[in-house]
Design an enzyme around this catalytic site. Structure first.
Site, PDB file in Angstrom:
ATOM      1  N   THR A   9       0.820  -1.210   0.000  1.00  0.00           N
ATOM      2  CA  THR A   9       0.000   0.000   0.000  1.00  0.00           C
ATOM      3  C   THR A   9       0.858   1.266   0.000  1.00  0.00           C
ATOM      4  OG1 THR A   9      -0.130  -0.305   2.381  1.00  0.00           O
ATOM      5  CG2 THR A   9      -2.058  -0.967   1.111  1.00  0.00           C
ATOM      6  N   ASP A  10       2.140   1.135   0.343  1.00  0.00           N
ATOM      7  CA  ASP A  10       2.921   2.372   0.561  1.00  0.00           C
ATOM      8  C   ASP A  10       3.263   3.106  -0.732  1.00  0.00           C
ATOM      9  OD1 ASP A  10       5.012   0.629  -0.176  1.00  0.00           O
ATOM     10  OD2 ASP A  10       6.399   1.407   1.335  1.00  0.00           O
ATOM     11  N   SER A  23      16.610  -5.426   5.907  1.00  0.00           N
ATOM     12  CA  SER A  23      17.998  -5.148   6.291  1.00  0.00           C
ATOM     13  C   SER A  23      18.527  -3.941   5.523  1.00  0.00           C
ATOM     14  CB  SER A  23      18.882  -6.365   6.027  1.00  0.00           C
ATOM     15  OG  SER A  23      19.037  -6.588   4.637  1.00  0.00           O
ATOM     16  N   SER A  24      18.015  -3.711   4.311  1.00  0.00           N
ATOM     17  CA  SER A  24      18.531  -2.586   3.519  1.00  0.00           C
ATOM     18  C   SER A  24      18.159  -1.258   4.175  1.00  0.00           C
ATOM     19  CB  SER A  24      18.031  -2.640   2.076  1.00  0.00           C
ATOM     20  OG  SER A  24      16.627  -2.597   2.009  1.00  0.00           O
ATOM     21  N   GLU A  65      17.849   4.687  -1.671  1.00  0.00           N
ATOM     22  CA  GLU A  65      17.513   3.364  -2.227  1.00  0.00           C
ATOM     23  C   GLU A  65      16.871   3.504  -3.613  1.00  0.00           C
ATOM     24  OE1 GLU A  65      16.446   0.429   0.575  1.00  0.00           O
ATOM     25  OE2 GLU A  65      15.703  -0.982  -0.923  1.00  0.00           O
ATOM     26  N   ASP A  72       9.608   1.052   4.874  1.00  0.00           N
ATOM     27  CA  ASP A  72      10.708   0.381   5.571  1.00  0.00           C
ATOM     28  C   ASP A  72      11.607   1.370   6.302  1.00  0.00           C
ATOM     29  OD1 ASP A  72       9.622  -1.835   4.441  1.00  0.00           O
ATOM     30  OD2 ASP A  72      11.215  -2.146   2.967  1.00  0.00           O
ATOM     31  N   TYR A  91       7.586  -6.816  -8.695  1.00  0.00           N
ATOM     32  CA  TYR A  91       7.297  -5.618  -7.897  1.00  0.00           C
ATOM     33  C   TYR A  91       7.000  -4.441  -8.835  1.00  0.00           C
ATOM     34  CZ  TYR A  91       8.006  -1.872  -4.434  1.00  0.00           C
ATOM     35  OH  TYR A  91       7.847  -0.774  -3.625  1.00  0.00           O
TER      36      TYR A  91
HETATM   37  P1  ADP Z   1      15.895  -6.867   2.739  1.00  0.00           P
HETATM   38  O1  ADP Z   1      15.914  -5.387   2.860  1.00  0.00           O
HETATM   39  O2  ADP Z   1      14.516  -7.430   2.805  1.00  0.00           O
HETATM   40  O3  ADP Z   1      16.786  -7.543   3.705  1.00  0.00           O
HETATM   41  P2  ADP Z   1      17.095  -6.220   0.220  1.00  0.00           P
HETATM   42  O4  ADP Z   1      17.377  -7.025  -0.993  1.00  0.00           O
HETATM   43  O5  ADP Z   1      16.274  -5.001   0.090  1.00  0.00           O
HETATM   44  O6  ADP Z   1      16.445  -7.232   1.281  1.00  0.00           O
HETATM   45  O7  ADP Z   1      18.450  -5.771   0.889  1.00  0.00           O
HETATM   46  C1  ADP Z   1      19.478  -6.718   1.128  1.00  0.00           C
HETATM   47  C2  ADP Z   1      20.806  -6.133   0.685  1.00  0.00           C
HETATM   48  O8  ADP Z   1      21.177  -5.048   1.553  1.00  0.00           O
HETATM   49  C3  ADP Z   1      21.947  -7.120   0.779  1.00  0.00           C
HETATM   50  O9  ADP Z   1      22.038  -7.885  -0.405  1.00  0.00           O
HETATM   51  C4  ADP Z   1      23.167  -6.201   0.950  1.00  0.00           C
HETATM   52  O10 ADP Z   1      23.563  -5.658  -0.291  1.00  0.00           O
HETATM   53  C5  ADP Z   1      22.579  -5.048   1.759  1.00  0.00           C
HETATM   54  N1  ADP Z   1      22.814  -5.187   3.203  1.00  0.00           N
HETATM   55  C6  ADP Z   1      21.895  -5.213   4.175  1.00  0.00           C
HETATM   56  N2  ADP Z   1      22.454  -5.282   5.399  1.00  0.00           N
HETATM   57  C7  ADP Z   1      23.792  -5.312   5.199  1.00  0.00           C
HETATM   58  C8  ADP Z   1      24.945  -5.354   6.056  1.00  0.00           C
HETATM   59  N3  ADP Z   1      24.837  -5.407   7.393  1.00  0.00           N
HETATM   60  N4  ADP Z   1      26.162  -5.346   5.478  1.00  0.00           N
HETATM   61  C9  ADP Z   1      26.310  -5.292   4.134  1.00  0.00           C
HETATM   62  N5  ADP Z   1      25.273  -5.246   3.290  1.00  0.00           N
HETATM   63  C10 ADP Z   1      24.020  -5.251   3.786  1.00  0.00           C
HETATM   64 MG    MG Z   2      15.079  -4.016   1.477  1.00  0.00          MG
END
Ligand code: ADP
Ligand code: MG
Length: 415
Positions: free
Chosen positions: A49-50, A158-159, A191, A203, A255
């Site tokens: 939705t965002d 994580s991104s 991003e 996010d 997406y």
């Molecule tokens: P999500 O955000 O759901 O985890 P994404 O594909 O959007 O998946 O982001 C993952 C990418 O972010 C990884 O492939 C890497 O490039 C980067 N990344 C995330 N955390 C780290 C970290 N602690 N160190 C290095 N790269 C990272």
């Molecule tokens: Mg991500």
């Protein structure tokens, strides 16, 4: 330059300010000026939705990315992560240019990629510095080291944790005085424009603005926020995260397709974004899209999903937490059948959890793999988790990673 060998998965790494400071010192030869944390997230309800100006409701995970950082006076940015091979990435601030990488390069980046390019994983933090400077903020050079317990590529963002930890660190190091929501916007711009991922604002806002013990309601049109008390343990409930550990290649292109389909629907209905289609007028809207079954289904998901967010809030406000279960499950059905972004592992996790007695379950995040969330009575949480693990084994899937989500804090300075 320090080169590190193959790194262990982030979640198995010792984690904490002390460890992070020691790692920084080992890499850069001096103690960091400070350490900042930003969390991963799960989205309780409000999926896809965002980018339709709609409603979302994430909560921060206890899993965080730590950024240990010191300023530099020579216009150089040095980046190092315990979660990536390849040693230090060194860049000059005045040479930072968006060079959006393709999908293959981005997934390769999880395994390292370094040198002097702002490609690979380093594009995320370098993009934040670029976005800040583009916005006219006086950011100089820095040494940064990252240490994370947020699983990467599991739909737990994580991104955004990486970007937002960077933004908070630079904001403090350079006394920029930017609010958390503004830092989230700069991280999103990084991003979108620097890394080349067309994500919405959820996010980064979750990582920057969540507070412990709360889910965060966010209206992505005007960025109004509300912290909604979310203390499941106090009510004898648990929220499990099932990381399926799969990510299907389909994800990135799909997406963009969904996003384009939603925009097409909005245009056809004469609105700026699908958020403007009232739930009460859904049938009319769908009738107006006759002959476009794919767009119809996308519109139905977005409109009903925004409505589900409002219903979840009404339940939580009324203290009827268990009543959100069926809303989560309905959200999954909508993502599976209308938005068509589930996959067999996510469906198996959801169906098995429900059969084993969960109150509700749904996929969370972008889809085609990643994670599901399961709302469950504390008394049966272990049994539901075990049932999912067994079902995965029986189906020949890799073992899922199952953990409890307790609403954690948003980004902050830890040392
Ligand atoms: P999500 O955000 O759901 O985890 P994404 O594909 O959007 O998946 O982001 C993952 C990418 O972010 C990884 O492939 C890497 O490039 C980067 N990344 C995330 N955390 C780290 C970290 N602690 N160190 C290095 N790269 C990272
Ligand atoms: Mg991500």
């Amino acid at each position: 330059m320090t080169a590190h060998g193959a790194a262990a998965p982030a979640t198995e790494r010792p984690h904490g300010a002390q460890h992070s400071a020691a790692q920084f010192a080992a890499v850069y030869g001096a103690a960091p000026t400070g350490i900042w944390a930003a969390p991963g997230r799960v989205n309780l309800i409000g999926e896809h939705t965002d980018y339709n100006d709609g409603f979302v409701m994430p909560l921060a995970l206890p899993h965080t990315t730590l950024a240990a950082a010191s300023p530099r006076t020579d216009g150089v940015l040095r980046l190092h992560s315990g979660g990536a091979d390849g040693g230090i990435v060194e860049l000059r601030l005045d040479e930072l240019r968006p060079t959006p990488m393709d999908t293959a390069a981005r997934s390769a980046s999880a395994r390292g990629g370094g040198g002097r390019r702002a490609g690979g994983w380093a594009a995320y933090p370098a993009g934040v510095v670029w976005a800040m400077r583009e916005a006219g903020l006086p950011v100089g050079g820095a040494d940064l080291h990252y240490d994370s317990t947020v699983p990467t590529g599991a739909g737990l963002s994580s991104s955004a944790a990486l970007e937002v930890a960077t933004a908070f660190a630079l904001n403090d190091l350079y006394g920029l005085g930017q609010e958390p929501q503004r830092l989230a916007q700069l991280a999103q711009r990084a991003e979108n424009a620097f890394v080349g991922v067309p994500c919405g604002i959820m996010d980064q806002t979750a990582a920057a603005c969540c507070t412990g013990g709360h889910a965060l309601f966010l209206d992505t049109r005007d960025l109004t926020r509300r912290q909604i008390p979310f203390d499941l343990a106090g009510e004898g409930l648990r929220l499990l995260v099932v990381d399926t550990r799969v990510k299907h290649e389909l994800g990135d292109g799909a997406y963009a397709e969904r996003r384009a389909g939603c925009e097409r629907g909005a245009r056809a209905l004469g609105v700026r974004a699908l958020r403007e289609v009232p739930y009460a007028h859904l049938d009319e809207a769908l009738a107006g899209l006759a002959g476009e079954p794919v767009v119809q289904a996308l519109v139905r998901h977005i409109v009903t999903e925004n409505h589900r967010v409002e219903e979840v809030i009404a339940c939580l406000d009324a203290g009827r937490t268990r009543a959100i279960g069926p809303l989560l499950t309905a959200g999954h059905a909508s993502l599976r059948d209308d938005f068509k972004i589930s996959c067999r592992e996510l469906d198996l996790a959801v169906d098995t959890a429900l059969t084993a007695g969960a109150l509700g379950a749904r996929m969370t995040g972008g889809g085609f793999g990643g994670s599901a969330i399961v709302l469950v009575e504390e008394t049966v949480a272990a049994a539901v988790g075990a049932a999912v693990t067994e079902a995965f084994a029986a189906a020949g899937h890799a073992a899922p990673r199952i953990f409890e989500a307790v609403a954690g804090a948003g980004a902050h300075r830890v040392a």
